[in-house]
Structures are given as C-alpha cells and as structure tokens.
Motif scaffolding. Structure first.
Motif, PDB file in Angstrom:
ATOM      1  N   LYS A   1      39.434   9.615   0.342  1.00  0.00           N
ATOM      2  CA  LYS A   1      40.573   9.804   1.243  1.00  0.00           C
ATOM      3  C   LYS A   1      40.115  10.089   2.661  1.00  0.00           C
ATOM      4  CE  LYS A   1      44.701  12.707   1.777  1.00  0.00           C
ATOM      5  NZ  LYS A   1      45.472  13.828   1.190  1.00  0.00           N
ATOM      6  N   SER A   2      39.019  10.821   2.789  1.00  0.00           N
ATOM      7  CA  SER A   2      38.548  11.222   4.114  1.00  0.00           C
ATOM      8  C   SER A   2      37.480  10.291   4.681  1.00  0.00           C
ATOM      9  CB  SER A   2      37.992  12.651   4.060  1.00  0.00           C
ATOM     10  OG  SER A   2      36.959  12.746   3.102  1.00  0.00           O
ATOM     11  N   ARG A   3      36.998   9.347   3.874  1.00  0.00           N
ATOM     12  CA  ARG A   3      35.975   8.406   4.349  1.00  0.00           C
ATOM     13  C   ARG A   3      36.402   6.993   3.981  1.00  0.00           C
ATOM     14  NH1 ARG A   3      30.363   8.688   5.500  1.00  0.00           N
ATOM     15  NH2 ARG A   3      30.316  10.857   4.849  1.00  0.00           N
ATOM     16  N   LYS A   4      36.862   6.258   4.980  1.00  0.00           N
ATOM     17  CA  LYS A   4      37.380   4.916   4.736  1.00  0.00           C
ATOM     18  C   LYS A   4      36.594   3.858   5.503  1.00  0.00           C
ATOM     19  CE  LYS A   4      41.985   6.877   4.095  1.00  0.00           C
ATOM     20  NZ  LYS A   4      43.392   6.892   4.518  1.00  0.00           N
ATOM     21  N   SER A   5      35.422   4.249   5.970  1.00  0.00           N
ATOM     22  CA  SER A   5      34.631   3.348   6.801  1.00  0.00           C
ATOM     23  C   SER A   5      33.864   2.324   5.985  1.00  0.00           C
ATOM     24  CB  SER A   5      33.640   4.164   7.635  1.00  0.00           C
ATOM     25  OG  SER A   5      32.722   4.834   6.788  1.00  0.00           O
ATOM     26  N   GLY A   6      33.815   2.517   4.672  1.00  0.00           N
ATOM     27  CA  GLY A   6      33.023   1.620   3.842  1.00  0.00           C
ATOM     28  C   GLY A   6      31.640   2.162   3.559  1.00  0.00           C
ATOM     29  N   GLU A   7      31.261   3.250   4.233  1.00  0.00           N
ATOM     30  CA  GLU A   7      29.978   3.890   3.965  1.00  0.00           C
ATOM     31  C   GLU A   7      30.151   4.828   2.775  1.00  0.00           C
ATOM     32  OE1 GLU A   7      28.623   5.847   7.442  1.00  0.00           O
ATOM     33  OE2 GLU A   7      28.799   4.080   8.727  1.00  0.00           O
ATOM     34  N   PRO A   8      29.451   4.588   1.667  1.00  0.00           N
ATOM     35  CA  PRO A   8      29.688   5.378   0.456  1.00  0.00           C
ATOM     36  C   PRO A   8      29.089   6.775   0.532  1.00  0.00           C
ATOM     37  CG  PRO A   8      27.906   3.824   0.095  1.00  0.00           C
ATOM     38  CD  PRO A   8      28.459   3.520   1.462  1.00  0.00           C
ATOM     39  N   ASP A   9      29.674   7.674  -0.250  1.00  0.00           N
ATOM     40  CA  ASP A   9      29.101   8.993  -0.477  1.00  0.00           C
ATOM     41  C   ASP A   9      28.372   8.957  -1.819  1.00  0.00           C
ATOM     42  OD1 ASP A   9      29.766  10.635   1.717  1.00  0.00           O
ATOM     43  OD2 ASP A   9      31.840  10.727   1.044  1.00  0.00           O
ATOM     44  N   THR A  10      27.532   9.937  -2.049  1.00  0.00           N
ATOM     45  CA  THR A  10      26.894  10.088  -3.359  1.00  0.00           C
ATOM     46  C   THR A  10      26.938  11.553  -3.751  1.00  0.00           C
ATOM     47  OG1 THR A  10      24.706  10.332  -2.336  1.00  0.00           O
ATOM     48  CG2 THR A  10      25.327   8.122  -3.104  1.00  0.00           C
ATOM     49  N   THR A  11      26.906  11.793  -5.049  1.00  0.00           N
ATOM     50  CA  THR A  11      26.838  13.159  -5.548  1.00  0.00           C
ATOM     51  C   THR A  11      26.026  13.162  -6.832  1.00  0.00           C
ATOM     52  OG1 THR A  11      28.159  15.132  -6.060  1.00  0.00           O
ATOM     53  CG2 THR A  11      28.949  13.040  -6.951  1.00  0.00           C
ATOM     54  N   MET A  12      25.401  14.294  -7.128  1.00  0.00           N
ATOM     55  CA  MET A  12      24.569  14.402  -8.322  1.00  0.00           C
ATOM     56  C   MET A  12      25.388  14.909  -9.500  1.00  0.00           C
ATOM     57  SD  MET A  12      21.510  13.359  -7.708  1.00  0.00           S
ATOM     58  CE  MET A  12      20.746  13.977  -9.214  1.00  0.00           C
ATOM     59  N   LEU A  13      25.050  14.404 -10.680  1.00  0.00           N
ATOM     60  CA  LEU A  13      25.659  14.870 -11.921  1.00  0.00           C
ATOM     61  C   LEU A  13      24.597  15.604 -12.732  1.00  0.00           C
ATOM     62  CD1 LEU A  13      27.715  11.710 -12.989  1.00  0.00           C
ATOM     63  CD2 LEU A  13      28.444  13.642 -11.581  1.00  0.00           C
ATOM     64  N   SER A  14      24.963  16.740 -13.292  1.00  0.00           N
ATOM     65  CA  SER A  14      24.026  17.553 -14.063  1.00  0.00           C
ATOM     66  C   SER A  14      23.688  16.887 -15.395  1.00  0.00           C
ATOM     67  CB  SER A  14      24.633  18.929 -14.327  1.00  0.00           C
ATOM     68  OG  SER A  14      25.705  18.812 -15.263  1.00  0.00           O
ATOM     69  N   ARG A  15      22.695  17.424 -16.058  1.00  0.00           N
ATOM     70  CA  ARG A  15      22.326  16.906 -17.380  1.00  0.00           C
ATOM     71  C   ARG A  15      23.484  17.081 -18.363  1.00  0.00           C
ATOM     72  NH1 ARG A  15      18.072  19.654 -15.240  1.00  0.00           N
ATOM     73  NH2 ARG A  15      16.145  18.478 -14.874  1.00  0.00           N
ATOM     74  N   GLN A  16      24.172  18.211 -18.257  1.00  0.00           N
ATOM     75  CA  GLN A  16      25.311  18.431 -19.154  1.00  0.00           C
ATOM     76  C   GLN A  16      26.381  17.371 -18.942  1.00  0.00           C
ATOM     77  OE1 GLN A  16      28.564  21.382 -18.474  1.00  0.00           O
ATOM     78  NE2 GLN A  16      27.667  22.461 -20.225  1.00  0.00           N
ATOM     79  N   CYS A  17      26.674  17.075 -17.689  1.00  0.00           N
ATOM     80  CA  CYS A  17      27.687  16.070 -17.378  1.00  0.00           C
ATOM     81  C   CYS A  17      27.240  14.694 -17.872  1.00  0.00           C
ATOM     82  CB  CYS A  17      27.945  16.044 -15.876  1.00  0.00           C
ATOM     83  SG  CYS A  17      29.283  14.938 -15.377  1.00  0.00           S
ATOM     84  N   VAL A  18      25.980  14.358 -17.628  1.00  0.00           N
ATOM     85  CA  VAL A  18      25.461  13.054 -18.051  1.00  0.00           C
ATOM     86  C   VAL A  18      25.473  12.942 -19.572  1.00  0.00           C
ATOM     87  CG1 VAL A  18      23.410  11.580 -18.109  1.00  0.00           C
ATOM     88  CG2 VAL A  18      24.069  12.723 -15.982  1.00  0.00           C
ATOM     89  N   ASP A  19      25.072  14.006 -20.264  1.00  0.00           N
ATOM     90  CA  ASP A  19      25.088  13.981 -21.734  1.00  0.00           C
ATOM     91  C   ASP A  19      26.504  13.781 -22.260  1.00  0.00           C
ATOM     92  OD1 ASP A  19      22.379  14.341 -21.815  1.00  0.00           O
ATOM     93  OD2 ASP A  19      22.467  16.504 -22.215  1.00  0.00           O
ATOM     94  N   THR A  20      27.472  14.418 -21.599  1.00  0.00           N
ATOM     95  CA  THR A  20      28.871  14.286 -22.016  1.00  0.00           C
ATOM     96  C   THR A  20      29.355  12.854 -21.819  1.00  0.00           C
ATOM     97  OG1 THR A  20      29.259  16.584 -21.347  1.00  0.00           O
ATOM     98  CG2 THR A  20      31.197  15.209 -21.689  1.00  0.00           C
ATOM     99  N   ILE A  21      28.995  12.262 -20.694  1.00  0.00           N
ATOM    100  CA  ILE A  21      29.379  10.872 -20.421  1.00  0.00           C
ATOM    101  C   ILE A  21      28.705   9.927 -21.410  1.00  0.00           C
ATOM    102  CG2 ILE A  21      29.112   8.983 -18.753  1.00  0.00           C
ATOM    103  CD1 ILE A  21      29.507  11.071 -16.530  1.00  0.00           C
ATOM    104  N   ARG A  22      27.421  10.149 -21.659  1.00  0.00           N
ATOM    105  CA  ARG A  22      26.687   9.263 -22.571  1.00  0.00           C
ATOM    106  C   ARG A  22      27.231   9.343 -23.997  1.00  0.00           C
ATOM    107  NH1 ARG A  22      20.501   9.863 -20.199  1.00  0.00           N
ATOM    108  NH2 ARG A  22      20.459   7.799 -19.219  1.00  0.00           N
TER     109      ARG A  22
END
Length: 374
Positions: free
Chosen positions: A237-258
């Motif tokens: 919503k706050s970044r519409k320039s086309g330049e992406p943001d990134t964020t890290m996901l923890s091992r717990q989050c990744v394990d849950t997704i996997r």
C-alpha cells in the motif's frame, strides 16, 4: 441532468473518437481525457440558459468510463470501498431528491452534517473521499473542496476529538497468541488447519496487510540453507513504485509453510490456496479474500477462548489486521525504536506506530521513567 449516472464500464452515450478529435492546436497536444475535461469545464462555465445538458451528460459518462477502464492505480479493495461509500451518498441524494453527480457543495455539507452523529470520523472521511474521487473522475469539481466544506469537516473532527471519540483499532494478535495457536494446531492433520496456521504465523512475522498476505505467490519465497527464507513483497500500500520489499521468515514460519505445502493441496500460484471447510482445495486459482483471512483469525480466537482463555483477557475478536497491530506492540515492548518498527511494518511515517503502540510508548516516556519508582 440524470442523478443516476452509472459509474461502471458499460456506460452508454459515450463520446466517439470523432467527438474527441482535437479542434485546436492546443487540444492536439492533450490526451483524450484532458480534452474531455477541458470541454466539460467550458460547458460548466456557460450561462445556465446556454448549457447543453445532453453534452454534459455525455462528457461525464465518457470521463467515468475512462476512469473505470483505467483504474490500475486503485487496488480491488480500494475500488470496492469507493463504490460502497459512493452508493451511500447516492442513496442519500435519491432520498432527498437532489442530484448526486454533480453534487452541490451545499448538498454535500448537509449530507455530512446529517451523518456526523451516526458514524465515526473515519467513516465520514471515507464518505468525503468517495464523493470527491467520483467527482474528480467525472471531470467535475469536488463538492468537498470548497472552503466552507473543509471548515465544517475540520470542525466535526475537532468536536469528535473533544468528545473523546477514539479511532477504532484492531485487537492485537501478539507473539504469545501466535505461539499458543502454534502449539495447539501444529500436529493437526487437517489441511485447512495447516494452511490457517501458516497464514497466522506468516501474518505475524511479515506484518503484511490482508491484501498483501493474500497475494503472496510461491515464487516469492527463497529458501536458505539455515532453514529460514526470504519473502519478496513486490507491491504494498505504501510502496507502489515497483521496487519490491523483502522480509525474512523464521525457521518456525518456514517449517509451518513447508508442512502445509507437503500436504499437496495447493496447485495455485498463490501460497495460500482457497479451501473448503472440509479441508479440500477448491478448483479456483484466485487469491484468498480478506474475508477468508478474517475467518482464520476468528477461528484462532475461538480456539484460544476454549483452550487458553487467560491469554485473551481484555481482548475482543481479532481481524485480519490484528497481527500487524500485535507485532507492532511486541517490537516496541522488546525495545526496538519507533523508526525500526516503522521500517518493519513498511509504514511511510511513524503515525501508525504511535497509534498502535501508544500505551507501550507511554511507559517509555521521560516522565514515566522519571516517576517509575514513585
């Protein structure tokens, strides 16, 4: 003029290419929309007895059609909000038997004055925005932009502040809630529960808005050798320039997704697949809706109400925005600065950090520290 002009594609009586053909060198330098706006302005400035009402209707319809067909700057949810709030004003105009488009500033002021005691300031602001947006989309002056209208809205806002009306805020879904739900759901074999747990943990860690969370694609994830992952956020919503943001996901989050993905229920490009209540995937390959995300948070709330009610003291029902609020409060409680939290939540200013964390920040004020032992 017709007070029921449609504002969606399919409008009849539109200007043709021949109608929009430049009639001067100045017009030849303009795009089609600018030409239509210029001609509408000339019509509106004519004496009343010389106005061509049919031409005005056609120009307005053409400008609205142009807006409807070129609305890429507005998200789907923003468009829904626009039309919902405009419909409320339009219905009010119909009830009063006055024209909604174009609306006079006096009618808009009457509308706001009648609604001010019925809704909160945020809702009034939504009404004002929608009325203004539709008028500007139609090439018309906004009835909310006159000085009198501005002064009246400012006065209403001031009176609501004096009367202690607070801005509604989503209830916080904090780390303690996230961890409790994780322990309760982590071994559940139901694919729907597995997906919902992944939604909750991802929502908390990324602090994404509902629409951003729903639009996560499988290709946005990059897994790392240490068990964590990077999530690409191409649009916010706050970044519409086309330049992406990134964020890290923890091992717990990744394990849950996997674990969720290992159930082989997702054939969509999106991370979170639409599913039925029985845990089976739907045939639709669209992103989940914000209503689905709201239901996930409601399910989590109901689960803790039954199993860990002590964690919900003073907290009412969660919504899809609750993880964003809770994560903000947790980061402030952990000692991170307002700027660091602002960056984590991808806010353009610290305003929302102060709003979500006002009680926590109050404890960190100079006077609170000075009087801590009193």
């Amino acid at each position: 003029m017709n007070s029921n002009l449609p504002i969606l594609p399919g409008i009849t009586g539109l200007a043709t290419a021949q109608d929009i053909a430049p009639k001067s060198i100045a017009e030849s330098l303009l795009d089609d929309r600018s030409i239509l706006e210029k001609r509408l302005k000339l019509q509106l400035e004519r004496p009343i007895d010389e106005v061509d009402n049919q031409e005005i209707r056609r120009l307005i319809s053409s400008l609205l059609a142009d807006f409807a067909n070129n609305d890429s700057q507005l998200s789907e949810n923003t468009l829904k909000a626009l039309f919902i709030n405009w419909a409320i004003f339009e219905q009010w105009c119909n009830d009063k038997q006055v024209i909604s488009l174009p609306s006079s500033s006096q009618n808009f002021i009457q509308f706001i004055n009648e609604k001010k005691s019925l809704v909160k300031m945020n809702t009034l602001s939504q009404y004002r925005w929608a009325v203004s947006k539709i008028h500007l989309a139609a090439g018309l002056p906004s009835p909310s932009h006159t000085q009198k209208a501005i002064d009246i809205v400012t006065g209403i806002r001031k009176n609501k502040v004096i009367s202690s009306e607070l801005v509604d805020q989503a209830q916080p879904f904090r780390e303690v809630h996230c961890d409790a739900i994780f322990e309760l759901w982590r071994h559940d074999p139901n694919p729907l529960i597995s997906r919902n747990l992944a939604i909750l943990v991802t929502a908390y860690e990324t602090m994404l808005r509902e629409s951003e969370l729903a639009r996560i694609e499988l290709s946005h994830l990059t897994y790392h050798e240490d068990g964590r992952a990077t999530l690409l956020i191409p649009f916010t919503k706050s970044r519409k320039s086309g330049e992406p943001d990134t964020t890290m996901l923890s091992r717990q989050c990744v394990d849950t997704i996997r674990k969720y993905l290992s159930l082989d229920v997702n054939d969509s490009v999106y991370l979170f697949k639409k599913m039925r209540r029985n845990g089976k995937p739907t045939s639709q390959n669209q992103a989940i809706s914000r209503y689905t995300i709201d239901r996930v948070f409601k399910q989590a709330y109901d689960c803790l109400s039954l199993n860990r009610p002590e964690l919900l003291e003073g907290i009412s029902l969660w919504s899809g925005h609750s993880a964003r609020v809770g994560a903000c409060q947790d980061l402030l409680s952990a000692g991170y600065s307002t700027l660091e939290v602002q960056q984590a939540g991808r806010w353009t200013s610290g305003q929302m950090v102060f709003q979500y964390g006002r009680n926590i920040l109050a404890k960190e004020s100079a006077m609170a520290k000075a009087r801590w032992n009193k």
